[in-house]
Design a protein around this motif. Structure first.
Motif, PDB file in Angstrom:
ATOM      1  N   GLN A  50      65.563  51.957  27.319  1.00  0.00           N
ATOM      2  CA  GLN A  50      64.325  51.725  26.584  1.00  0.00           C
ATOM      3  C   GLN A  50      63.108  51.574  27.500  1.00  0.00           C
ATOM      4  O   GLN A  50      62.074  52.206  27.285  1.00  0.00           O
ATOM      5  N   ALA A  51      63.207  50.741  28.529  1.00  0.00           N
ATOM      6  CA  ALA A  51      62.048  50.482  29.392  1.00  0.00           C
ATOM      7  C   ALA A  51      61.602  51.746  30.123  1.00  0.00           C
ATOM      8  O   ALA A  51      60.402  52.066  30.164  1.00  0.00           O
ATOM      9  N   SER A  52      62.552  52.487  30.697  1.00  0.00           N
ATOM     10  CA  SER A  52      62.176  53.696  31.450  1.00  0.00           C
ATOM     11  C   SER A  52      61.632  54.773  30.528  1.00  0.00           C
ATOM     12  O   SER A  52      60.686  55.490  30.886  1.00  0.00           O
ATOM     13  N   LEU A  53      62.202  54.896  29.326  1.00  0.00           N
ATOM     14  CA  LEU A  53      61.725  55.906  28.389  1.00  0.00           C
ATOM     15  C   LEU A  53      60.344  55.541  27.852  1.00  0.00           C
ATOM     16  O   LEU A  53      59.490  56.410  27.664  1.00  0.00           O
ATOM     17  N   GLU A  54      60.114  54.255  27.627  1.00  0.00           N
ATOM     18  CA  GLU A  54      58.794  53.825  27.166  1.00  0.00           C
ATOM     19  C   GLU A  54      57.732  54.170  28.213  1.00  0.00           C
ATOM     20  O   GLU A  54      56.656  54.680  27.869  1.00  0.00           O
ATOM     21  N   ALA A  55      58.020  53.931  29.480  1.00  0.00           N
ATOM     22  CA  ALA A  55      57.080  54.276  30.553  1.00  0.00           C
ATOM     23  C   ALA A  55      56.861  55.779  30.623  1.00  0.00           C
ATOM     24  O   ALA A  55      55.728  56.252  30.839  1.00  0.00           O
ATOM     25  N   SER A  62      49.520  60.088  27.652  1.00  0.00           N
ATOM     26  CA  SER A  62      48.204  59.726  28.204  1.00  0.00           C
ATOM     27  C   SER A  62      47.389  58.923  27.200  1.00  0.00           C
ATOM     28  O   SER A  62      46.203  59.212  26.944  1.00  0.00           O
ATOM     29  N   GLU A  63      48.007  57.912  26.615  1.00  0.00           N
ATOM     30  CA  GLU A  63      47.378  57.109  25.571  1.00  0.00           C
ATOM     31  C   GLU A  63      46.651  55.913  26.167  1.00  0.00           C
ATOM     32  O   GLU A  63      47.154  55.258  27.092  1.00  0.00           O
ATOM     33  N   SER A  64      45.461  55.628  25.628  1.00  0.00           N
ATOM     34  CA  SER A  64      44.738  54.423  26.030  1.00  0.00           C
ATOM     35  C   SER A  64      45.200  53.211  25.238  1.00  0.00           C
ATOM     36  O   SER A  64      45.039  52.072  25.668  1.00  0.00           O
ATOM     37  N   ARG A  65      45.821  53.483  24.086  1.00  0.00           N
ATOM     38  CA  ARG A  65      46.336  52.393  23.261  1.00  0.00           C
ATOM     39  C   ARG A  65      47.654  51.852  23.830  1.00  0.00           C
ATOM     40  O   ARG A  65      48.330  52.530  24.609  1.00  0.00           O
ATOM     41  N   ASP A  66      48.004  50.647  23.425  1.00  0.00           N
ATOM     42  CA  ASP A  66      49.306  50.101  23.785  1.00  0.00           C
ATOM     43  C   ASP A  66      50.394  50.926  23.100  1.00  0.00           C
ATOM     44  O   ASP A  66      50.291  51.248  21.916  1.00  0.00           O
ATOM     45  N   VAL A  67      51.420  51.278  23.856  1.00  0.00           N
ATOM     46  CA  VAL A  67      52.536  52.046  23.307  1.00  0.00           C
ATOM     47  C   VAL A  67      53.775  51.154  23.294  1.00  0.00           C
ATOM     48  O   VAL A  67      54.167  50.597  24.328  1.00  0.00           O
ATOM     49  N   VAL A  68      54.374  51.002  22.119  1.00  0.00           N
ATOM     50  CA  VAL A  68      55.584  50.190  21.961  1.00  0.00           C
ATOM     51  C   VAL A  68      56.699  51.093  21.438  1.00  0.00           C
ATOM     52  O   VAL A  68      56.505  51.805  20.435  1.00  0.00           O
ATOM     53  N   LEU A  69      57.842  51.079  22.102  1.00  0.00           N
ATOM     54  CA  LEU A  69      58.965  51.933  21.715  1.00  0.00           C
ATOM     55  C   LEU A  69      60.134  51.087  21.232  1.00  0.00           C
ATOM     56  O   LEU A  69      60.510  50.103  21.873  1.00  0.00           O
TER      57      LEU A  69
END
Length: 356
Positions: A50-55, A62-69
């Motif tokens: 999860q952590a590596s895929l989220e990064a 290239s999103e400026s918003r927070d991305v939560v997976l």
């Protein structure tokens, strides 16, 4: 700011490293001005990714918003050879086999099962090596451990590290040899398998004895196996025997999901130098020959052996180690390969003897 449709299209083309194919339409997006909440729905467990895929997703979009997976999974029962009835309490049976002994098959089985459990699956291990059961010791069970019996008929499998385990070691003592002929051995295997009260398993890993004899043929003819994993080492003699294992599974229409190359390199405990003392890329050439994947390559490591002997396999004793990460990767690739396996139901062939 990209539209949700544009983001969705980008995500669908993202390559799943566990199978080498685009993820496709398995994404759900919920967005506002500040946050992008993404849900990935898979047919195999991948919690540790999860952590590596989220990064990776943040970099790709290239999103400026927070991305939560969030990663969700739903594991289905997959096709097996013939029209063999499924095993109660088990969705998928995976045989872990080798053509010869001494290649680390049991060590691979235990760490692979534990890695799959860490990914989020419900997992069990059946130790099918009736003559030389080792999973009891590797999973840290005390000598004299016995399964509870329900209704004078069903074994309740003991648990360790969240994994259900059943082994001949729980029914004998370490000083009692199992001096049985073939029919007795195969009968014992079927009894242990079918009379164990497996509790809602996604995957049951069967630690097979080496070779292609009675137990392997009984498994192929009577047990609904979704797939197999071949464990080998790089040297020529091990690869020769591994070929026989693959050929056997091919003949009985059990898909080979991949090859694990064990003892791929020796890592010097003093200087860290890597040396391929058993040969180089043997597993890769075998996998290419039979058009299957190399699920992973593991080093010849003192820590793997010591932790297994101590009943604390390296996946649980050193979860942040490089070796544990390899086992986690193998578990995800195995799950992804099985999930994408579209084999039809097969008619079980008659197994006979020939001179070829």
């Amino acid at each position: 700011m990209q539209t949700d449709a544009q983001l969705q299209a980008t995500l669908e083309t993202l390559i799943d490293d566990n199978c080498g194919q685009p993820y496709g339409a398995v994404w759900t997006l919920i967005s506002d001005e500040k946050r992008l909440h993404i849900t990935l729905s898979l047919g195999y467990p991948a919690h540790k990714e999860q952590a590596s895929l989220e990064a990776r997703i943040k970099s790709q979009l290239s999103e400026s918003r927070d991305v939560v997976l969030d990663i969700e999974h739903k594991i289905e029962s997959h096709a097996t050879q013939g029209n063999i009835a499924g095993l109660k309490g088990v969705k998928n049976i995976i045989a872990v086999a080798s053509g010869k002994g001494g290649v680390g098959k049991s060590t691979t089985t235990v760490n692979l099962a534990l890695a799959m459990a860490k990914e989020g699956a419900r997992v069990g291990i059946l130790d099918a090596d009736i003559y030389g059961p080792s999973q009891g010791m590797m999973m840290g069970f005390a000598e004299g451990t016995r399964p509870q019996v329900r209704e004078d008929k069903f074994f309740t499998p003991p648990m360790a590290y969240g994994v259900q385990v059943m082994s001949m070691a729980f029914l004998t003592t370490k000083d009692t040899p199992v001096a049985w002929r073939g029919p007795m051995v195969t009968g014992a295997l079927m009894q242990i398998l079918t009379q164990t009260d497996w509790d809602d398993l996604d995957y049951l890993f069967i630690d097979m004895p080496p070779g292609t004899g009675d137990i392997q043929l009984t498994l192929a003819q009577k047990v609904p196996v979704a797939g197999s994993v071949i464990v080998t080492t790089p040297q020529d003699i091990a690869l020769l025997d591994a070929r026989r294992g693959i050929e056997m599974f091919n003949k009985v229409k059990i898909p080979v999901l991949g090859v694990v190359e064990n003892m791929s390199t020796h890592i010097c405990s003093n200087c860290g130098h890597h040396e391929a003392i058993f040969g180089d890329e043997g597993g890769a050439s075998l996998a290419k020959e039979y058009n299957v994947n190399v699920l992973g390559k593991l080093p010849l490591s003192l820590a793997i052996r010591e932790q297994s002997d101590a009943g604390k396999p390296i996946v649980v004793s050193a979860p942040e180690s490089d070796t544990a990460a390899i086992y986690q990767s193998i578990a995800r690739k195995l799950g992804a390969t099985l999930a994408s396996n579209q084999n039809d139901q097969f008619t079980m062939p008659t197994i006979g003897m020939s001179d070829d």
